[in-house]
Design a protein around this motif. Structure first.
Motif, PDB file in Angstrom:
ATOM      1  N   GLU A   1      47.510  11.432  64.928  1.00 19.77           N
ATOM      2  CA  GLU A   1      46.416  11.105  64.020  1.00 19.77           C
ATOM      3  C   GLU A   1      46.860   9.877  63.222  1.00 19.77           C
ATOM      4  O   GLU A   1      47.916   9.883  62.582  1.00 19.77           O
ATOM      5  CB  GLU A   1      46.138  12.280  63.082  1.00 19.77           C
ATOM      6  N   THR A   2      46.058   8.824  63.288  1.00 14.55           N
ATOM      7  CA  THR A   2      46.402   7.577  62.602  1.00 14.55           C
ATOM      8  C   THR A   2      45.461   7.400  61.421  1.00 14.55           C
ATOM      9  O   THR A   2      44.236   7.413  61.580  1.00 14.55           O
ATOM     10  CB  THR A   2      46.266   6.383  63.568  1.00 14.55           C
TER      11      THR A   2
ATOM     12  N   LEU B   1      48.204  -8.233  61.477  1.00 13.19           N
ATOM     13  CA  LEU B   1      47.804  -7.912  62.843  1.00 13.19           C
ATOM     14  C   LEU B   1      48.004  -6.434  63.129  1.00 13.19           C
ATOM     15  O   LEU B   1      47.178  -5.784  63.766  1.00 13.19           O
ATOM     16  CB  LEU B   1      48.614  -8.755  63.831  1.00 13.19           C
ATOM     17  N   TYR B   2      49.115  -5.889  62.620  1.00 15.23           N
ATOM     18  CA  TYR B   2      49.441  -4.485  62.876  1.00 15.23           C
ATOM     19  C   TYR B   2      48.374  -3.569  62.283  1.00 15.23           C
ATOM     20  O   TYR B   2      47.906  -2.626  62.932  1.00 15.23           O
ATOM     21  CB  TYR B   2      50.801  -4.156  62.256  1.00 15.23           C
ATOM     22  N   VAL B   3      47.981  -3.863  61.036  1.00 14.83           N
ATOM     23  CA  VAL B   3      46.962  -3.038  60.387  1.00 14.83           C
ATOM     24  C   VAL B   3      45.607  -3.266  61.046  1.00 14.83           C
ATOM     25  O   VAL B   3      44.867  -2.319  61.341  1.00 14.83           O
ATOM     26  CB  VAL B   3      46.891  -3.351  58.886  1.00 14.83           C
ATOM     27  N   GLY B   4      45.296  -4.549  61.296  1.00 20.51           N
ATOM     28  CA  GLY B   4      43.972  -4.883  61.817  1.00 20.51           C
ATOM     29  C   GLY B   4      43.719  -4.384  63.220  1.00 20.51           C
ATOM     30  O   GLY B   4      42.571  -4.130  63.602  1.00 20.51           O
ATOM     31  N   SER B   5      44.778  -4.250  64.018  1.00 18.16           N
ATOM     32  CA  SER B   5      44.595  -3.863  65.418  1.00 18.16           C
ATOM     33  C   SER B   5      44.708  -2.356  65.635  1.00 18.16           C
ATOM     34  O   SER B   5      44.548  -1.889  66.761  1.00 18.16           O
ATOM     35  CB  SER B   5      45.643  -4.572  66.293  1.00 18.16           C
ATOM     36  N   ARG B   6      44.991  -1.603  64.578  1.00 15.92           N
ATOM     37  CA  ARG B   6      45.153  -0.152  64.744  1.00 15.92           C
ATOM     38  C   ARG B   6      43.845   0.529  65.116  1.00 15.92           C
ATOM     39  O   ARG B   6      42.774   0.140  64.622  1.00 15.92           O
ATOM     40  CB  ARG B   6      45.638   0.472  63.435  1.00 15.92           C
TER      41      ARG B   6
ATOM     42  N   PHE C   1      51.056   8.051  60.357  1.00 19.45           N
ATOM     43  CA  PHE C   1      50.935   8.704  61.667  1.00 19.45           C
ATOM     44  C   PHE C   1      51.391  10.159  61.525  1.00 19.45           C
ATOM     45  O   PHE C   1      52.522  10.408  61.112  1.00 19.45           O
ATOM     46  CB  PHE C   1      51.819   8.021  62.712  1.00 19.45           C
ATOM     47  N   THR C   2      50.516  11.089  61.877  1.00 18.98           N
ATOM     48  CA  THR C   2      50.968  12.475  61.998  1.00 18.98           C
ATOM     49  C   THR C   2      51.006  12.831  63.477  1.00 18.98           C
ATOM     50  O   THR C   2      50.418  12.127  64.317  1.00 18.98           O
ATOM     51  CB  THR C   2      50.037  13.451  61.247  1.00 18.98           C
ATOM     52  N   GLY C   3      51.701  13.900  63.808  1.00 23.13           N
ATOM     53  CA  GLY C   3      51.830  14.249  65.218  1.00 23.13           C
ATOM     54  C   GLY C   3      52.065  15.734  65.436  1.00 23.13           C
ATOM     55  O   GLY C   3      52.663  16.408  64.594  1.00 23.13           O
TER      56      GLY C   3
END
Length: 412
Positions: free
Chosen positions: A156-157, A247-252, A198-200
């Motif tokens: 879960e993101t 980019l990391y935040v925007g592409s999630r 991130f949860t898993g």
């Protein structure tokens, strides 16, 4: 061991500092790598200390077993995991790796081999877990594995717009087996601590997608990539790290997804020699743990100070930890831990001294397995049970035969 004056054991060489180096003798443990016994009814595994976690995963995941606790790389040895009392994304519920070690065999400084467990040489057992190899050479260990039904993780993101929101998400995810937050280390003001959480959970067999119902464990692992050369030191700067973070935040893709356990737990392992992105000068990793009551203020101060220096951390990870194990030098404590990577530059160490003061003022501690430069005072204030550890060493190693460059530097 009886004939040498000074030595330390070395596992896979993944410690970030000088914990597994000795100027006279460093004992390489990689050849001590046999899996000795496994009980399929209980998940109890006995192996030599030089067995790689990667080998355990390769052998046991297809059989439906997983290590109860795993660090962020699979290229560490069992002995190193015990000596560092490693923790993972499930510390808030499962504790550290040492919680699952039932017994170990330890070669102490006079050459004897001792069995250590809760009911036998208990003080030596507890000092060895997290003891950075300073109580003796771990020869073999028995620990419990975790039963799993597939090799997939339900991830879960979740977006967090600042550090307070990140804390709230982690606090509200206590029932999740795994949780971790990636932090934008250069975000400032009302976006300070902007994160992706991130949860898993391990996917149950009954939840497998239709195209995997007959294949709960995939034999095909992701192909690894390799950093082909040392990047110029100037490649990582405030602007490049800011661009990467955006980019990391925007592409999630936020929400629920299925992911193989390898990229979930070991994202950097898919890029061989990833450390070369920091250039030939290398980098330092700075991991700290704060008590719960001072975590938010302490981590906020660290992020503000680091951002003011303009030294963006390529890797910035926040985790919620549960109770501390009964080991004097075990690092994880109830509260939060923050991990940052910084390329080695002239002002890096000036900034780290400022971060040290923040850690000290808020009752925090620095992880010995990651440390390469703190002083003895930081150790004593961060680890108040250091005298208890020293007393055990005095009984089993009065001549300080088990030593490392780290222990010499810190006066342990």
């Amino acid at each position: 061991m009886a004939s040498t004056t000074s030595l330390i054991a070395r596992g896979a060489g993944r410690a970030y500092g000088d914990a597994a180096l000795n100027s006279q003798m460093t004992l390489l443990m990689e050849g001590s790598n046999r899996i000795l016994f496994f009980d399929d009814a209980t998940g109890r595994l006995t192996c030599e200390a030089g067995v790689l976690l990667a080998d355990i995963l390769n052998v046991f995941v297809p059989q439906g077993w997983f290590p109860p606790v795993t660090p962020g790389t699979q290229y560490v040895t069992v002995g190193g995991m015990i000596a560092s009392d490693v923790h993972g994304k499930n510390h808030h519920g499962a504790g550290s790796f040492g919680e699952y070690v039932e017994s170990l065999e330890l070669a102490v400084s006079d050459g004897r081999t001792l069995r250590c467990a809760d009911d036998e040489n208990a003080d030596l057992f507890n000092a060895t877990i997290g003891g950075m190899g300073l109580t003796g050479v771990i020869l073999r260990a028995t620990f419990r594995m975790l039963r799993i039904e597939t090799d997939l993780i339900v991830q879960e993101t979740i977006r967090a717009n600042n550090l307070r929101e990140a804390f709230d998400v982690l606090e509200n995810s206590l029932s999740a087996t795994y949780s971790v937050a990636w932090i934008d280390s250069l975000a400032r003001d009302d976006k300070l601590g902007r994160s992706v959480v991130f949860t898993g959970e391990h996917l149950a067999a009954a939840e497998l997608p239709k195209d995997r119902t007959s294949v709960p464990f995939s034999a095909k692992l992701p192909n690894g990539r390799k950093v082909p050369f040392d990047l110029p030191g100037m490649t990582l700067n405030r602007f490049s790290v800011s661009a990467f973070n955006a980019l990391y935040v925007g592409s999630r893709k936020f929400g629920r997804s299925l992911i193989n356990f390898q990229p979930y737990f070991y994202p950097l392992d898919s890029i061989a020699e990833w450390n070369r992105i920091y250039g030939r000068a290398g980098f330092v990793q700075y991991q700290v743990a704060f008590p719960r009551e001072s975590s938010f203020e302490g981590i906020s101060a660290i992020l503000r100070t680091a951002s003011d220096y303009g030294l963006g951390s390529f890797l910035s990870v926040l985790k919620l930890c549960g109770r501390q194990r009964n080991s004097p030098l075990s690092f994880p404590r109830e509260g939060y831990t923050l991990t940052l990577d910084y390329p080695i530059r002239a002002r890096t160490f000036s900034m780290l001294l400022e971060l040290d003061r923040i850690v000290d003022d808020h009752g925090g501690r620095i992880y010995l397995a990651k440390d390469a430069r703190m002083g003895a005072r930081m150790l004593e204030r961060g680890y108040p049970r250091i005298a208890e550890f020293a007393a055990v060493r005095q009984r089993f190693d009065p001549d300080r035969k088990m030593r490392s460059l780290l222990s010499d530097r810190l006066g342990i």
